[in-house]
Structure formats: C-alpha cells, structure tokens
Design an enzyme around this catalytic site. Structure first.
Site, PDB file in Angstrom:
ATOM      1  CG  ASP A  99      -2.211   0.554   1.126  1.00 53.33           C
ATOM      2  OD1 ASP A  99      -2.312   1.599   0.488  1.00 53.33           O
ATOM      3  OD2 ASP A  99      -3.175  -0.024   1.660  1.00 53.33           O
ATOM      4  CG  ASP A 201      -4.275   5.655   1.159  1.00 47.94           C
ATOM      5  OD1 ASP A 201      -5.167   4.864   1.488  1.00 47.94           O
ATOM      6  OD2 ASP A 201      -4.125   6.775   1.697  1.00 47.94           O
ATOM      7  CD  GLU A 258      -8.870   5.025  -1.030  1.00 47.32           C
ATOM      8  OE1 GLU A 258      -9.716   4.676  -0.218  1.00 47.32           O
ATOM      9  OE2 GLU A 258      -7.860   5.667  -0.699  1.00 47.32           O
ATOM     10  CG  HIS A 334      -8.796  -1.006   5.043  1.00 49.38           C
ATOM     11  ND1 HIS A 334      -8.670  -1.052   3.670  1.00 49.38           N
ATOM     12  CD2 HIS A 334      -8.283   0.178   5.433  1.00 49.38           C
ATOM     13  CE1 HIS A 334      -8.111   0.069   3.251  1.00 49.38           C
ATOM     14  NE2 HIS A 334      -7.864   0.835   4.296  1.00 49.38           N
ATOM     15  CG  ASP A 335     -11.065   2.520   4.310  1.00 54.90           C
ATOM     16  OD1 ASP A 335     -10.472   2.446   5.396  1.00 54.90           O
ATOM     17  OD2 ASP A 335     -10.514   2.885   3.253  1.00 54.90           O
TER      18      ASP A 335
END
Ligand code: GLC
Length: 564
Positions: A99, A201, A258, A334-335
């Site tokens: 990431d 990210d 993302e 994970h969000d």
C-alpha cells in the site's frame, strides 16, 4: 483480445495485517502470521495479497500514518520477515502488493518533524503550510475527512499545515520535486524487494488547487468537506504519469489506485496502456447510501431501492472498463461495512446474502478482490459505547452527528452501520480461544458467533460460504467456464427487474449467466435464452429455471454452437 496478464486471471486477497493472525501473543497480527496462512490463501485461488500498511507508524490511523516508507513496524516483525513472506509467497505463486500512502505522512515522520521546526528548515517546503487569516483563524473552512478542521496550527512556524485526513497525517507537497523523488525512491525500494504491485492510497488528493478558497458549508459547523475542494484537481495526471514513468513502467506488476470521484469519461487517462494505472477502485457502488454527501449522519441506510441503483452503477463500471483498463471488483475493504449488511435488509439470511455477493464478485469481468473474512460471510459488529471503537473516523463522525442534534443513541446507530471497525475485527480461524487469532488479548473484540463462522468450521461444511468461494474460484480459474469468466464480455440482463441482478458473459462459443435475487421474496423471471443452458452452480440446492428463492444465486453455462 490480447493475452491476459497474470493479475487479470487471479484473485486478489486483501489482508489487514493487524487483524489477520498474531503469532506472538501481542494481541495484534504480524507478518509471520500472513506467511503461515499462504497455503490457506492458495485454496481460494489467490495470486496476489494486498497488505494494508505495515510500515513504522504511530497507528493513529492504523498504519495509514507512516513514519518511514521503507521499513517495517516492529509490531509486525522485521524486514527479514517481510522478505521471507515475499519469497514464500513467490514459491506458491502469490505476489505481495504494498500500500503506497503518498498523499500524506505521519506527523512523526522525520520530514515533517523537520518541516515543523522552522520556515527555513531543510524540509520546510515538503508539506503544505499557509498563514492564518487576518483574524488568526484557519486559512479555509475545509473539514478534514475524519472531521474537524483540515488545518492545524504550528507554534514554531506560526503557520497552519493542511491535512486531508487526521491532524497526525500532514499532506505532502507534491509540487516539490524533491518530495516526489523521495516517494518514487521508496516505491522502487519495494520493487527491488520483489513485490508484485501496489495499491495507491487516496491518490485523488495529491494535487492541490493553486488558490485556496472557502467553500459553501455543507453542515451546521460552517465547514465544507475537503474532498469537494481538492479532489482530482487539474494537473494531477502530470504527477501520475511521472510516477508511472519513474516507478511502475516496465515491471511485471499491477497498480490499483483508490480514486473516489473519477468520472467514467475520464477513465482512459487514468487506466490502461496509456493511463497512469492498471486499475482504479471507484466507489459508485459503495456510496449508494450517501446521495447527500459523505457524512454518515446524512446517509439513507439500506432501502430496497438501492438494488436497482447497484445494478445500474455496476453495469456502468463494466461498460467503462470494457475497452479501457481493467475492473477491480470489490464489495468490501478495511474502510467499509461488511457486504452482507450493505445490500440486504437486516432480516436477510446472512449466509445466503454472503453467497449472493460472492457470485456477483467472482463472475463479473475484472479481477476479484476478496477482503479477509468476506469469504466466511462475516457481518458487522455493534459495540455499546463510542469508547469501544478504535477507528478514528467513527469518533469524528459520532461527534458530527451529535453536533447536528442527534441523540447519543442515534449517533451510535450510525456508528454501528458505518464504522470501519466492522471490517477490522480479528480474522476467525478456529473454534478455539479468540477464534485462533491470538493467544493474548485481541486489540479488537472477536465476533461472538465465531464458532460457526470460522475457517475450521466452514472448511468442513459443503454448503458454507467458504466452500462456495472455493467453488467459484475454481470455476473462474479452471474448467469449462474459466475462459468466459476471465475474458468474456459483459451484458446486463433483466435490467428493469428491481430485485434480480442478472448478466451474461460471452467468449468464443460459450455463455455464462449469473442471476441473483436480492430480495426476501421468491422472484420469477422470463429469460428464454436460458432454456438450453445448464446449471453450473447454485447457492441453494434444487434450483429451478424461471424462479429464484430469497437471496438465491445461480450460475448457468450454455454452448452457442457458433463463435460469437
Ligand atoms: C484511504 C485508506 C483509509 C485511510 C485513508 C487515509 O482511504 O483506505 O483506511 O484512513 O486513506 O490514509
């Protein structure tokens, strides 16, 4: 069509290392725990593992606040553990995906510590500093994504610094070439270690507008969500092309960025041969409950009307990536809340709901991303007090809800649905203590129902969610449907049906059909072209053509006899 690349044929599994497997008894997961489960991941057809950040971090945002981009946080292990994980993965055909959190660093990163000492420091211009307004207040009325002002005052510099997320996550100044070079160097460091790709990210925020101005307030606090002020600022692509050129180009890896808010018509600039990345995570299907902006207190919650919308946006994404780039299919990360809660009424059978989402995920055109625990059908969690929550955004959104006049109980209901902790509870491996996650005290409570929803139990049950994922993965990767599922084109069917999602994939002489009932009622449908098709797989035994039982998912195959 060109020969597919390795990452287009495989499944990607997202590991949230802190909650995956703890081999030391510390209560938090570690890298050795991931290595220990590579064989398990192989049974799910996984060829790449996306690790959320494992770099040194004060953990204000669980690792998304990075204090060193080229080292490992001691709580996760050592660089040697990481090298071993990469090597053991490679031996099994599983590549590691790192990431890259490059919009910001931690406020404990040496660059920021130096930057904050004075306006003449070596790193003075590595972050985004502005003077106060004449009355001493923040330079603009922008609200950070986690709540509160996006500006924090620094005594030493007598200036404010900008943070799109928490105050502990100052935004890096991408306009400074030295910053960009340092970030590219860090990514190249990981390429040299042999990683198989990167998830990038929050990339839409790296370019800031030339002039910073106040925005129209979107809530009673007089502030405006920073997203609407800085996301996708023109000029961002110049940075991204340079990033690609300096780091990704020429490597046999994949990149997935993302990118909340990139419009379909801009896609060819973002993905594909000429674009900056291989894939983009866009959130049109995740944001259906947020037609009024991103504040949790303004969300609509689940309504059956979400399903026609879900069908529409998923189809749009399939069409948008038909010729440009490649689609990263995902329903969890994970969000986000767990998908069995997201697209189904509270009373839905969770096991069937999980299987229904799996059928869609694994048969769309694109690379499926499975988030840890999704393959077990895990649901949300609901703790009593806000203090029980670790997630920084849950706290910010709770405060905002109270400020908007919600009662504490109402604010907690909102947190229960949208908290990112829903996806962060420990992975459930066994029926033993702490679901086999840790011999110590887990950093977040394990789900109460772990005895029936864990790898140990589900591996034994033929009709479990885990067995269904394994079955679907086998369909995708070998056997008669594999070519269609990997390469076939996509056509939506029964578009006007408000409860059934249906689509057809086509490649060569074969057609594969997926039909899913998102409602709690039996649904009938008319689809003459299905008549000669043969059932490949069904989430409940005894499927009948022409009707679907509540939350049932079916997959059919048909030979056309002519090459289409
Ligand atoms: C991304 C991550 C999220 C993190 C944020 C700030 O949205 O997925 O977990 O909090 O960026 O880095």
């Amino acid at each position: 069509m060109n020969e597919l690349k390795w990452w287009q044929k495989t499944n990607v599994y997202q590991v949230y290392p802190k909650s995956f497997l703890d081999t030391t008894g510390s209560g938090t997961g570690d890298i050795k725990g991931i290595t220990a489960k590579l064989d398990y991941l192989k049974t799910l057809g996984v060829g790449a593992v996306w690790l959320t950040p494992v770099y040194p971090s004060p953990m204000v945002d669980n690792g998304y606040d990075i204090a060193d981009f080229t080292a490992i946080d001691p709580s996760y292990g050592t660089m040697e553990d990481m090298e071993n994980l990469i090597a053991e993965g490679k031996r099994r055909g599983i590549r590691m995906v790192m990431d890259l959190v490059y919009n910001h660093s931690s406020d404990k990163h040496p660059w920021f510590i130096d930057s904050a000492t004075s306006r003449d420091s070596e790193h003075a211009d590595w972050y985004i500093w502005r003077d106060a307004k004449p009355d001493g207040s923040a330079p603009t009325n922008w609200r950070s994504i986690f709540g509160g002002s996006a500006w924090t005052w620094c005594e030493a510099r007598q200036q404010y610094y900008l943070h799109t997320f928490a105050a502990a996550q100052p935004d890096l100044n991408w306009e400074n070439p030295a910053v960009r070079q340092a970030l590219y160097d860090a990514a190249n460091f990981w390429l040299d270690k042999g990683v198989g790709g990167f998830r990038i990210d929050a990339i839409v925020y790296i370019k800031k507008p030339e002039v910073f101005v106040d925005g129209e307030p979107d809530s009673d606090d007089g502030m405006v969500n920073i997203h609407s002020m800085i996301a996708n600022t023109p000029g961002i692509l110049d940075f991204l092309y340079e990033f690609k050129e300096q780091v990704f180009a020429g490597h046999d890896i994949f990149t997935v960025a993302e990118a909340n808010g990139v419009e379909p018509h801009e896609l060819d600039k973002w993905v594909g041969e000429k674009g900056a990345f291989d894939m983009l995570f866009e959130f049109s299907h995740m944001n259906l409950e947020f037609p009024n902006g991103e504040l949790w207190s303004h969300a609509t919650g689940y309504t059956p009307e979400i399903i026609p919308e879900l069908k529409k946006v998923l189809s749009a994404s399939q069409h948008a990536t038909a010729d440009n780039g490649w689609y990263p299919a995902f329903f969890e990360n994970h969000d986000q809340m767990r998908c069995v809660e997201h697209y189904f009424p509270a009373e839905a059978d969770k096991k069937l709901a999980a299987k229904a989402m799996a059928a869609v995920l694994m048969t769309l055109r694109g690379t499926p991303f499975i988030y840890q625990g999704q393959e077990l059908g895990l649901g949300n969690t609901a703790w009593e007090n806000i203090e029980d929550y670790n997630d920084i955004s849950s706290h910010g959104q709770y405060e905002l809800a109270l400020a908007e006049g919600k009662s504490p109980a109402e604010a907690m209901t909102i947190v229960h649905r949208y908290s990112r902790d829903n996806a962060r509870t420990p992975m459930q491996w066994t029926r033993g203590k702490n679901a086999g996650f840790s011999a110590g005290v887990p950093w977040l409570p394990v789900h109460e129902d772990y005895a029936c929803q864990c790898v140990e139990s589900e591996a034994l049950a033929e009709d479990s969610v885990l067995s269904w994922y394994r079955q679907l993965s086998a369909l995708r990767q070998s056997g008669e449907a594999a070519g269609v599922l990997q390469q076939g084109d996509y056509t939506e069917l029964l578009a006007d049906n408000p409860a059934i999602m249906a689509f057809r994939r086509r490649f060569g002489c074969r057609l594969v059909y997926t039909l899913v009932n998102f409602s709690g009622q039996r649904q009938t449908y008319e689809l003459p072209e299905l008549e000669e098709a043969r059932l490949l797989s069904g989430s409940i035994s005894g499927s009948q053509q022409g009707s679907l039982r509540p939350y049932e998912a079916v997959i059919y195959i048909k030979e056309t006899g002519e090459r289409l």
